[in-house]
Design a protein around this motif. Structure first.
Motif, mmCIF file in Angstrom:
data_model
loop_
_atom_site.group_PDB
_atom_site.id
_atom_site.type_symbol
_atom_site.label_atom_id
_atom_site.label_comp_id
_atom_site.label_asym_id
_atom_site.label_seq_id
_atom_site.Cartn_x
_atom_site.Cartn_y
_atom_site.Cartn_z
ATOM 1 N N HIS A 182 0.833 -1.206 0.000
ATOM 2 C CA HIS A 182 0.000 0.000 0.000
ATOM 3 C C HIS A 182 0.863 1.250 0.000
ATOM 4 C CE1 HIS A 182 -3.732 -2.132 0.336
ATOM 5 N NE2 HIS A 182 -3.089 -2.981 1.099
ATOM 6 N N GLU A 183 1.964 1.187 0.706
ATOM 7 C CA GLU A 183 2.883 2.313 0.776
ATOM 8 C C GLU A 183 3.417 2.635 -0.624
ATOM 9 O OE1 GLU A 183 4.471 5.375 2.570
ATOM 10 O OE2 GLU A 183 3.165 3.977 3.627
ATOM 11 N N ALA A 184 3.773 1.603 -1.381
ATOM 12 C CA ALA A 184 4.361 1.783 -2.702
ATOM 13 C C ALA A 184 3.391 2.410 -3.709
ATOM 14 C CB ALA A 184 4.853 0.436 -3.231
ATOM 15 N N PHE A 185 2.094 2.243 -3.464
ATOM 16 C CA PHE A 185 1.090 2.771 -4.414
ATOM 17 C C PHE A 185 0.167 3.776 -3.733
ATOM 18 C CE2 PHE A 185 2.597 -1.236 -5.997
ATOM 19 C CZ PHE A 185 2.860 -0.933 -7.320
ATOM 20 N N LYS A 186 0.737 4.465 -2.757
ATOM 21 C CA LYS A 186 -0.027 5.404 -1.943
ATOM 22 C C LYS A 186 -0.818 6.398 -2.796
ATOM 23 C CE LYS A 186 2.455 7.931 0.786
ATOM 24 N NZ LYS A 186 3.528 8.064 1.773
ATOM 25 N N GLU A 187 -0.151 6.936 -3.810
ATOM 26 C CA GLU A 187 -0.811 7.942 -4.645
ATOM 27 C C GLU A 187 -2.014 7.376 -5.397
ATOM 28 O OE1 GLU A 187 0.986 10.924 -7.768
ATOM 29 O OE2 GLU A 187 2.051 10.933 -5.845
ATOM 30 N N GLU A 188 -1.805 6.231 -6.075
ATOM 31 C CA GLU A 188 -2.904 5.622 -6.840
ATOM 32 C C GLU A 188 -4.046 5.182 -5.928
ATOM 33 O OE1 GLU A 188 0.413 4.839 -7.402
ATOM 34 O OE2 GLU A 188 0.594 3.839 -9.341
ATOM 35 N N LEU A 189 -3.709 4.792 -4.698
ATOM 36 C CA LEU A 189 -4.722 4.298 -3.760
ATOM 37 C C LEU A 189 -5.405 5.414 -2.980
ATOM 38 C CD1 LEU A 189 -2.766 1.211 -2.383
ATOM 39 C CD2 LEU A 189 -4.790 1.159 -3.843
ATOM 40 N N SER A 190 -4.901 6.636 -3.109
ATOM 41 C CA SER A 190 -5.394 7.731 -2.271
ATOM 42 C C SER A 190 -6.886 8.027 -2.444
ATOM 43 C CB SER A 190 -4.577 9.005 -2.504
ATOM 44 O OG SER A 190 -4.751 9.443 -3.836
ATOM 45 N N LYS A 191 -7.451 7.663 -3.610
ATOM 46 C CA LYS A 191 -8.877 7.951 -3.814
ATOM 47 C C LYS A 191 -9.786 6.891 -3.193
ATOM 48 C CE LYS A 191 -8.894 6.152 -8.529
ATOM 49 N NZ LYS A 191 -8.765 6.566 -9.894
ATOM 50 N N TYR A 192 -9.171 5.836 -2.616
ATOM 51 C CA TYR A 192 -9.952 4.772 -1.981
ATOM 52 C C TYR A 192 -9.794 4.831 -0.474
ATOM 53 C CZ TYR A 192 -9.850 2.932 -6.726
ATOM 54 O OH TYR A 192 -9.968 2.791 -8.077
ATOM 55 N N LYS A 193 -10.800 4.349 0.225
ATOM 56 C CA LYS A 193 -10.722 4.247 1.670
ATOM 57 C C LYS A 193 -9.699 3.161 1.989
ATOM 58 C CE LYS A 193 -13.569 3.668 5.719
ATOM 59 N NZ LYS A 193 -14.807 3.194 6.295
ATOM 60 N N SER A 194 -8.744 3.477 2.847
ATOM 61 C CA SER A 194 -7.736 2.466 3.141
ATOM 62 C C SER A 194 -7.246 2.557 4.575
ATOM 63 C CB SER A 194 -6.568 2.576 2.164
ATOM 64 O OG SER A 194 -5.993 3.855 2.245
ATOM 65 N N GLY A 195 -6.642 1.455 5.004
ATOM 66 C CA GLY A 195 -6.032 1.377 6.316
ATOM 67 C C GLY A 195 -4.550 1.110 6.110
ATOM 68 N N LYS A 196 -3.856 0.718 7.167
ATOM 69 C CA LYS A 196 -2.413 0.512 7.079
ATOM 70 C C LYS A 196 -2.044 -0.533 6.024
ATOM 71 C CE LYS A 196 1.621 -0.347 9.897
ATOM 72 N NZ LYS A 196 2.106 -0.960 11.114
#
Length: 122
Positions: A74-88
């Motif tokens: 998740h850390e590696a794709f933080k930007e792409e994942l930023s539009k989704y609800k996420s946890g650690k």
């Protein structure tokens, strides 16, 4: 709800509504294609793929598909994942939006490579 734990991914997917089954089969196929050597298993009652350790878990919920690529994925794709609800170590892809299969592919390939590098260091 069936309280019997699924023994494999087919059983897990088979307990869900048809529209969710279709999405999960595509997620599963996307992961298989990105990590052809990975083995399927059920871990923590969730579908998982393993290759030199867990690559990813995925699971269906009422309104989303959860993808668990551990914190590093998740850390590696933080930007792409930023539009989704996420946890650690998790991200939620809403069922009422198109699944980001390309992003899932990238995350899985990253995790396979990461696990391989870890395995080489052992």
């Amino acid at each position: 709800m069936d309280t019997k734990k699924p023994e494999n991914i087919d059983e897990y997917i088979g307990t869900l509504p048809n529209d969710v089954q279709e999405i999960l089969e595509k997620v599963r196929a996307t992961i298989q294609k990105a990590a052809p050597e990975a083995k399927e298993k059920i871990s923590y009652s969730m579908p998982a793929f393993e290759q030199n350790g867990i690559v990813v878990y995925f699971a269906a919920f009422k309104n989303h598909i959860g993808l668990y690529a551990l914190p590093s994925g998740h850390e590696a794709f933080k930007e792409e994942l930023s539009k989704y609800k996420s946890g650690k170590g998790s991200v939620q892809f809403p069922l009422d939006q198109p699944m980001p299969y390309d992003l899932i592919t990238k995350i899985v390939k990253f995790r396979v490579k990461e696990n391989l590098e870890k395995a080489k260091k052992k």
